[in-house]
Design a protein around this motif. Sequence first.
Motif, short mmCIF file in Angstrom:
data_model
loop_
_atom_site.label_atom_id
_atom_site.label_comp_id
_atom_site.label_asym_id
_atom_site.label_seq_id
_atom_site.Cartn_x
_atom_site.Cartn_y
_atom_site.Cartn_z
N TYR A 1 -7.31 4.19 -4.32
CA TYR A 1 -6.85 4.09 -2.93
C TYR A 1 -5.41 4.57 -2.72
CZ TYR A 1 -10.49 0.51 -3.26
OH TYR A 1 -11.62 -0.17 -3.55
N HIS B 1 0.79 -1.23 0.00
CA HIS B 1 0.00 0.00 0.00
C HIS B 1 0.83 1.28 0.00
CE1 HIS B 1 -3.03 -3.02 1.34
NE2 HIS B 1 -3.68 -2.39 0.38
N ASN C 1 -8.44 -1.75 -0.65
CA ASN C 1 -8.30 -0.67 0.30
C ASN C 1 -8.03 -1.28 1.68
OD1 ASN C 1 -8.63 1.53 1.98
ND2 ASN C 1 -10.44 2.30 0.90
#
Length: 643
Positions: free
Chosen positions: A135, A63, A414
């Motif tokens: 995201y 991420h 996400n």
Amino acid sequence: MLPCRLCTFKTPTPNHMKYTNYLLLFALTFALASCGQTEEKPKEHSDKNKMKIANMKLASDAHSYSKPEDAVVKHLDWDAVVDFDQKIISATANYKIENVSGTDVIIFDVNHLNLMEVRVEGELTEFHIGPDKKYLGQPLEVPITADSKTVSIKYETSKGAEALLWVDGDEPFLFTQSQAILARTWIPCQDSPGVRYSYNARVKVPSNLMALMSAENPQEKNATGEYTFKMEQPIPSYLMALAVGNVEFRAIGEQAGVYAIPSLIEAAEYEFQEMDDMLLAAEELYGKYVWGRYDLLILPPAFPFGGMENPRLTFATPTIIAGDRSLVALVAHELAHSWSGNLVTNSTWDDFWLNEGFTVYFEQRIMEAVYGREHSEMLAKLTKQELIAEEEDIRVTQNMPNDTKLKLDLLGRNPDDGLTAIPYNKGYFFLRLMEETVGRDKFDAFLKAYFTEHSFQVMDTDNFLAYLNDRLLTDEDRAAIDIDAWVFGVGIPANIPNVESDRLERVDSVLTEWVAGNAKISDIKWASWEYQEKYRFISELPESVSAAQMAELDAAFEILKTGNNEVLFAWLEKSIRKDYKAAYPRVESFLVSVGRRKFLTPLYRAMKETGKLDMAKAIYVKARPHYHAVAVGTMDELLDYSE
Ligand code: BES
Ligand code: ZN
């Protein structure tokens, strides 16, 4: 070969246009070299991507675009002006960096920031912004040399910056919510839990407001509206926080205190008097509190969470002010994060249970130490009730069985999707099972050493299990616990610990008797019940209970008038499900004034599932402008809403 990322900008923003010159230059001097080489999809967990921190092999973070194993941020000097009229923050982020591998680029995460200029060692430089991904936002690539030590980035936040909520009205307020990956919407950063840095900040705000951060904070307003901050301990970016509002401070003991708007400050001071005792209890359990002060900031009701463990300054929803100190477990929870999470930090969002499961366990222990076992076991029983309900919902109704594992796989998703009762409550019961298997003394010594030995470091699931096997468990313990089933398995293992609560059992039995017509309403000793008992009674009301019976309960106990928002919430949900219409005006006023997602989702969902989608949408249209982006995202999806 992938197309050049300069050409794949989907929506050229004015921001992007502004940098066309830089970008063109950059395309020639730097970007060409990397175009087509950098992947379009998030990094995968591969051996190649593994990095070494503190002698541990850790999985890389899917991420974040940053590559801290090559070039990493060590310190931030942040200079910012907060503009309430335009609802933007203009800032310069001055970074001290370390070029670890001799790379020619340092990568930051950004998400719709408007970049003005980037400097390396004080010299204006070209930079490259990669394509925007859902995201994740965009990678910001800044060319550096082996000797580069400083990068400075001048930028503005954009109107839709997701971390920020600007509250208008009598009490203007701005607050941020960075976890999990929203820090990049208000500061360019290496937005991965494994990257820690210290920071200083200078923030200018309207002179009638005070600014507060996850740092050393002022206790009074000053006439200039200029505030300086210092966070000497290194923290990950998801703990960066800023709040600006007309707040006052009240001390609670030597080391703790509370900030709130004037109309709430007294109530807050009363409600959180025991913060001090909690801090002592926590230190007694797992070692010294290393962050200096521990203060609490009461945010506007639009705060999408119950609490957020920003270092030195927990952010909290005002919905925990019940008037009788009944909802303070949330403070114990956020305080516990000062060890589990803020000291020893989940390596990636797949390891989120290492933050939250440990914290729920620690929270329970603080509650037991301060309020006694009977009280904390009632909380534990509600924790189990919630786990059982939510686990089934995730595995069966949503058909996402893999999301019931402690170790998550959030690649391409996400990280917010991992925010369920699983890391929290399943994590808690896994730790509780270990405590019960090895004995409390041994387990406490283990946890204390775990926090001490891994302070200011990251931890992932595999390394935790290795440490656990090495330092705590015998073969016999392992056979009793079945780690694989708990951590890598779907569902709730059969050896989940038992929770005994005589008081909640009495609640269950009077409920059963009343529903069966064998007990009178006067047999329900509502007034003498604690919040957990009331919550249990309401949440366990069976299918068969009618709207008329709801009215009977409401008349007897005036439930709609309760000051306890957990009890009110449980009651409103049942009211929706049972068509108890007298509660509908309260459903609406609650949803319009409160933006805490844990309350919103079940209430809107109850309307949706009982044929009241029109009612849900009518309320949502009014309420939506007051909600924070993370709540809006969830509710838009739930209600299939688009502007
Ligand atoms: N750190 C979390 C909140 C969070 C997690 C925000 C992930 C964004 C992404 C915080 O410590 C928390 O768990 N809050 C809970 C309260 C708690 C008592 C369970 C909440 O907000 O409900
Ligand atoms: Zn938490």
